[in-house]
Design an enzyme around this catalytic site. Structure first.
Site, PDB file in Angstrom:
ATOM      1  N   PRO A 199       0.827  -1.202   0.000  1.00 21.32           N
ATOM      2  CA  PRO A 199       0.000   0.000   0.000  1.00 21.32           C
ATOM      3  C   PRO A 199       0.866   1.259   0.000  1.00 21.32           C
ATOM      4  O   PRO A 199       1.946   1.269   0.581  1.00 21.32           O
ATOM      5  CB  PRO A 199      -0.779  -0.082   1.319  1.00 21.32           C
ATOM      6  CG  PRO A 199      -0.540  -1.417   1.877  1.00 21.32           C
ATOM      7  CD  PRO A 199       0.619  -2.030   1.187  1.00 21.32           C
ATOM      8  N   GLY A 202       2.024   3.949  -4.772  1.00 20.32           N
ATOM      9  CA  GLY A 202       1.676   4.763  -5.936  1.00 20.32           C
ATOM     10  C   GLY A 202       0.946   4.017  -7.034  1.00 20.32           C
ATOM     11  O   GLY A 202       0.995   4.434  -8.188  1.00 20.32           O
ATOM     12  N   LYS A 203       0.241   2.954  -6.694  1.00 17.40           N
ATOM     13  CA  LYS A 203      -0.447   2.191  -7.727  1.00 17.40           C
ATOM     14  C   LYS A 203      -1.609   2.997  -8.313  1.00 17.40           C
ATOM     15  O   LYS A 203      -1.746   3.108  -9.523  1.00 17.40           O
ATOM     16  CB  LYS A 203      -0.944   0.860  -7.146  1.00 17.40           C
ATOM     17  CG  LYS A 203       0.209  -0.020  -6.665  1.00 17.40           C
ATOM     18  CD  LYS A 203      -0.273  -1.351  -6.161  1.00 17.40           C
ATOM     19  CE  LYS A 203      -1.063  -1.246  -4.864  1.00 17.40           C
ATOM     20  NZ  LYS A 203      -0.277  -0.717  -3.733  1.00 17.40           N
ATOM     21  N   GLU A 420      16.263   0.004  26.886  1.00 17.57           N
ATOM     22  CA  GLU A 420      16.746   0.622  25.648  1.00 17.57           C
ATOM     23  C   GLU A 420      18.266   0.548  25.558  1.00 17.57           C
ATOM     24  O   GLU A 420      18.827   0.289  24.493  1.00 17.57           O
ATOM     25  CB  GLU A 420      16.279   2.078  25.545  1.00 17.57           C
ATOM     26  CG  GLU A 420      14.767   2.241  25.419  1.00 17.57           C
ATOM     27  CD  GLU A 420      14.170   1.438  24.275  1.00 17.57           C
ATOM     28  OE1 GLU A 420      14.847   1.227  23.254  1.00 17.57           O
ATOM     29  OE2 GLU A 420      13.006   0.983  24.428  1.00 17.57           O
ATOM     30  N   HIS A 423      19.375  -2.800  24.225  1.00 15.37           N
ATOM     31  CA  HIS A 423      19.412  -2.881  22.762  1.00 15.37           C
ATOM     32  C   HIS A 423      20.676  -2.211  22.237  1.00 15.37           C
ATOM     33  O   HIS A 423      21.400  -2.753  21.414  1.00 15.37           O
ATOM     34  CB  HIS A 423      18.218  -2.128  22.146  1.00 15.37           C
ATOM     35  CG  HIS A 423      16.895  -2.791  22.333  1.00 15.37           C
ATOM     36  ND1 HIS A 423      16.645  -4.076  21.959  1.00 15.37           N
ATOM     37  CD2 HIS A 423      15.732  -2.311  22.828  1.00 15.37           C
ATOM     38  CE1 HIS A 423      15.371  -4.365  22.229  1.00 15.37           C
ATOM     39  NE2 HIS A 423      14.799  -3.305  22.761  1.00 15.37           N
ATOM     40  N   ASP A 496       9.640  -6.619  20.559  1.00 15.99           N
ATOM     41  CA  ASP A 496      10.977  -7.142  20.247  1.00 15.99           C
ATOM     42  C   ASP A 496      10.902  -8.637  19.997  1.00 15.99           C
ATOM     43  O   ASP A 496      11.485  -9.157  19.048  1.00 15.99           O
ATOM     44  CB  ASP A 496      11.938  -6.908  21.419  1.00 15.99           C
ATOM     45  CG  ASP A 496      12.070  -5.436  21.759  1.00 15.99           C
ATOM     46  OD1 ASP A 496      11.829  -4.603  20.866  1.00 15.99           O
ATOM     47  OD2 ASP A 496      12.399  -5.131  22.918  1.00 15.99           O
TER      48      ASP A 496
HETATM   49  P1  ADP Z   1      -1.478   2.868  -3.550  1.00 11.09           P
HETATM   50  O1  ADP Z   1      -2.570   2.974  -4.546  1.00 11.09           O
HETATM   51  O2  ADP Z   1      -0.299   2.091  -4.038  1.00 11.09           O
HETATM   52  O3  ADP Z   1      -1.902   2.419  -2.183  1.00 11.09           O
HETATM   53  P2  ADP Z   1      -1.463   5.684  -3.869  1.00 11.09           P
HETATM   54  O4  ADP Z   1      -1.241   5.791  -5.313  1.00 11.09           O
HETATM   55  O5  ADP Z   1      -2.854   5.861  -3.386  1.00 11.09           O
HETATM   56  O6  ADP Z   1      -0.894   4.331  -3.315  1.00 11.09           O
HETATM   57  O7  ADP Z   1      -0.509   6.726  -3.140  1.00 11.09           O
HETATM   58  C1  ADP Z   1      -0.972   7.637  -2.191  1.00 11.09           C
HETATM   59  C2  ADP Z   1      -0.219   8.945  -2.266  1.00 11.09           C
HETATM   60  O8  ADP Z   1       1.160   8.771  -1.953  1.00 11.09           O
HETATM   61  C3  ADP Z   1      -0.203   9.555  -3.655  1.00 11.09           C
HETATM   62  O9  ADP Z   1      -1.316  10.350  -3.848  1.00 11.09           O
HETATM   63  C4  ADP Z   1       1.080  10.361  -3.660  1.00 11.09           C
HETATM   64  O10 ADP Z   1       0.909  11.622  -3.067  1.00 11.09           O
HETATM   65  C5  ADP Z   1       1.988   9.549  -2.774  1.00 11.09           C
HETATM   66  N1  ADP Z   1       2.835   8.658  -3.569  1.00 11.09           N
HETATM   67  C6  ADP Z   1       2.795   7.312  -3.549  1.00 11.09           C
HETATM   68  N2  ADP Z   1       3.712   6.794  -4.372  1.00 11.09           N
HETATM   69  C7  ADP Z   1       4.332   7.833  -4.967  1.00 11.09           C
HETATM   70  C8  ADP Z   1       5.370   7.932  -5.952  1.00 11.09           C
HETATM   71  N3  ADP Z   1       5.942   6.845  -6.484  1.00 11.09           N
HETATM   72  N4  ADP Z   1       5.760   9.167  -6.338  1.00 11.09           N
HETATM   73  C9  ADP Z   1       5.186  10.252  -5.798  1.00 11.09           C
HETATM   74  N5  ADP Z   1       4.208  10.222  -4.881  1.00 11.09           N
HETATM   75  C10 ADP Z   1       3.772   9.035  -4.454  1.00 11.09           C
HETATM   76 ZN    ZN Z   2      12.771  -3.202  23.157  1.00 13.18          ZN
END
Ligand code: ADP
Ligand code: ZN
Length: 622
Positions: A199, A202-203, A420, A423, A496
């Site tokens: 997620p 940027g899909k 901490e 670690h 952890d």
């Molecule tokens: P996905 O669909 O993979 O969950 P989104 O396309 O909805 O992700 O991305 C959410 C927001 O994050 C975008 O509107 C943008 O602002 C930012 N973002 C995500 N990937 C990129 C990228 N490769 N370049 C620039 N901005 C990005």
């Molecule tokens: Zn710890």
């Protein structure tokens, strides 16, 4: 669209209310003064009433009130009390007429308007219900959940750090721009493109960019929305969507969260989910039925390709998969550049450095980071966003918001400090671990009471066995310190432990790093469906005995590393105690102080290693 409708309904209802109130006041009459019956009688006797019209219930007339400055008559109205008033009127010489009361208007007002009002409210509620249910009365015709954008303003430049994915999509754009060119030579364009990735990478952005670059309409809907609908609706919706899309071809249909809808049939659900299956079947029907040459490109996104119904991935359906992975350092730099354009950045700001501080973050998180830093600089009244803001924003995003005001009692604070430091010291003593950047016991967010920040020096694609073991030891260092110092342990280590166990499990099951089990891959349940959709063998194919061995090996790895962490902390007990006092006082250790600590621990570890080696050599020689 939805919003406008709702607003309009509200306005209509408001207008109806107003009309009702207004008409109501007209029925009593504007400018008519209501007076008590007794006053009417008095005025009449004093000769101040000139004429009246009498009806069954009401007397209206003209009067000259005694305090009036002008001699203009005022219109009054009073409710009739006596049956017999003609005597009084005769006596005082008042002109009078009878009046048949018209019930029509008041009836209208008393009955019709409230009814209209209720009808209005009912209509409004139905409308809302309909919007929520996605079509109560117009089954399948409601298009509220299909979003259509005609003029997408996203371009390829907005999506950075996903170069490979973009290269694959260029062809699609060419096709959408000039479909004839492709159809003339009989070229085959893929029908369905599946964007696969975590997620926030940027899909959606990429799918939109394809629409924007080729200036075609963009239809989108989310797979998860189908699951909540009435049986039969989802399928109707899918049919609708394809119909609409065909009408506006060339265009793009984008289905987000395809996995919610396209989960393997009869997989992971008790008794199956009729609605989802029907919808999925309809989708498959549409996929098979449409001719890609007419210019509709289907795109979908998922972060869980392995649970998709294999039928979706067959040739002619979503037969092209494009990986949209987390960006590497270069990619993060490019993404930061895109988002930094939207804010005023200070001259000194170096996106390369920020990219270095944010391994593992994807596009959405980086966008959020830039926003967070910009907000901070506003709060500090700065003209531009500088490095300091970014450093703090990274900390916030990484560790949750700083909660300075949360109180922890001194005993807890001591435990957290030792934990901490545990670690940190284990990490410092072991070679080839990520350097410790900061130790803090300022409580953050909900879960973490303190944290030790280790920053990898570079992106890693391979990890060696020793490094993984060191990582486990470092993770266990917190709990080990508690045991060494307090001879007791707390719940503070559960995160952890879970991470350490995950690493150990992967070592055994995926990386073949356990001598007991050998170089075998035992995590088949995870990916096989996606990588090879045509094989039906899925689940973990190993015997109960192997399962038992796996558990034993994980246990052994964890135990060994815990012993190692314990040994390191015992030999550094003096340093541990000293630093704990400092940490409790200042709450944070970083910079020079941290370097000194690190050097002290490292030197001792080196000595220790040499002594160990000498010991071993002597033992060998003997
Ligand atoms: P996905 O669909 O993979 O969950 P989104 O396309 O909805 O992700 O991305 C959410 C927001 O994050 C975008 O509107 C943008 O602002 C930012 N973002 C995500 N990937 C990129 C990228 N490769 N370049 C620039 N901005 C990005
Ligand atoms: Zn710890």
């Amino acid at each position: 669209m939805q919003n406008q409708n709702r607003k309009r309904t509200l306005v209509i209802i408001g207008a109806m209310w107003l009309a009702y109130l207004l008409l109501n006041s007209f029925s009593t009459g504007v400018g008519i003064k209501s007076i008590p019956y007794s006053e009417f009688l008095r005025l009449a006797r004093e000769g101040n009433v000139s004429e009246v019209a009498v009806s069954d219930n009401v007397i209206q007339g003209k009067m000259f009130p005694e305090d009036a400055t002008s001699d203009k008559a005022e219109v009054f109205q009073t409710v009739r009390v006596d049956g017999e008033i003609s005597g009084v009127l005769e006596e005082n010489g008042i002109e009078y007429t009878g009046k048949i009361q018209s019930d029509f208007l008041s009836n209208l007002l008393a009955w019709v308007f409230p009814v209209l009002l209720f009808v209005g409210i009912w209509y409004f509620l139905m409308k809302r219900f309909q919007q929520q249910q996605g079509g109560f009365m117009t089954l399948g015709k409601n298009k509220a959940k299909i979003y259509m954008e005609n003029d997408v303003q996203v371009s390829f430049e907005d999506a950075a750090g996903v170069e490979e994915a973009k290269q694959e999509l260029v062809e699609i754009i060419d096709f959408l721009k000039e479909p004839e060119r492709f159809t003339r030579v009989g070229g085959q364009i893929p029908r369905g493109i599946l964007l696969v990735g975590p997620p926030g990478t940027g899909k959606t952005l990429l799918a939109k960019a394809v629409a924007g670059e080729s200036s075609v309409p963009f239809f989108s809907l989310s797979g998860s929305e189908f699951v909540e609908m009435f049986v039969g609706l989802g399928a109707a919706r899918v049919r609708d969507l394809f119909k609409q899309a065909k009408e506006s071809a060339p265009c793009i249909i984008f289905i987000d969260e395809l996995d919610a809808l396209g989960k393997a049939r009869g997989f992971g659900t008790v008794g199956g989910h009729d609605e989802r299956e029907q919808t999925l079947n309809q989708l498959l029907v549409e996929l098979d039925g449409f001719d890609p040459n007419m210019g509709v490109i289907l795109m979908a996104a998922t972060n869980r390709p392995e649970i998709l119904d294999p039928a979706l991935l067959r040739p002619g359906r979503f037969d092209r998969q494009i990986l949209v992975d987390r960006p590497d350092k270069q990619g993060r730099k490019a993404i930061l550049e895109v988002h930094l354009k939207k804010v005023t950045a200070a001259e000194s700001l170096d996106d390369g450095t920020i990219a270095g501080m944010t391994p593992g973050m994807e596009g959405a998180e980086l966008a959020n980071l830039v926003n967070e830093a910009a907000l901070l600089s506003v709060r500090r009244n700065k003209a531009a966003v500088g490095m300091a803001e970014f450093e703090e924003a990274v900390e916030r995003v990484v560790a949750g918001l700083e909660k300075k005001n949360r109180l922890i009692n001194p005993k807890e604070k001591e435990i957290v400090a030792y934990h901490e430091l545990g670690h940190a010291i284990v990490a410092m003593a072991l070679p080839e671990t990520d350097p410790v950047q900061k130790i803090s016991i300022i409580p953050r967010g909900i879960a973490a009471l303190g944290y030790t920040m280790q920053v990898p020096t570079e992106d890693r694609f391979l990890m060696r066995r020793t490094e993984l073991l060191n990582k486990i030891a470092t993770l266990l260092g917190g709990r080990a310190a508690e045991e060494v110092v307090f001879d007791d342990i707390s719940t503070g280590a559960h995160n952890d432990l879970s991470r350490a166990t995950d690493i150990a499990r992967s070592m055994v099951k995926e990386y073949g790093m356990s001598r007991q089990l050998g170089q075998v891959y035992l995590a088949h349940d995870k990916q096989s469906r996606f990588l090879n959709p045509n094989t039906d063998s899925g689940g973990g194919d190993y015997s109960a005995m192997t399962a038992h061995l796996i558990d034993k090996e994980i246990r052994r790895i964890i135990d060994d590393q815990y012993q190692r962490a314990l040994a390191i902390l015992k030999s550094n007990r003096d340093i541990l105690d000293q630093t704990a006092v400092t940490l409790m006082e200042s709450e944070v250790i970083e910079g020079n102080q941290l370097n000194e600590l690190s050097k002290a621990v490292f030197d001792r570890a080196k000595l220790g290693n040499e002594a160990e080696r000498d010991g071993a050599r002597q033992a060998l020689a003997a």
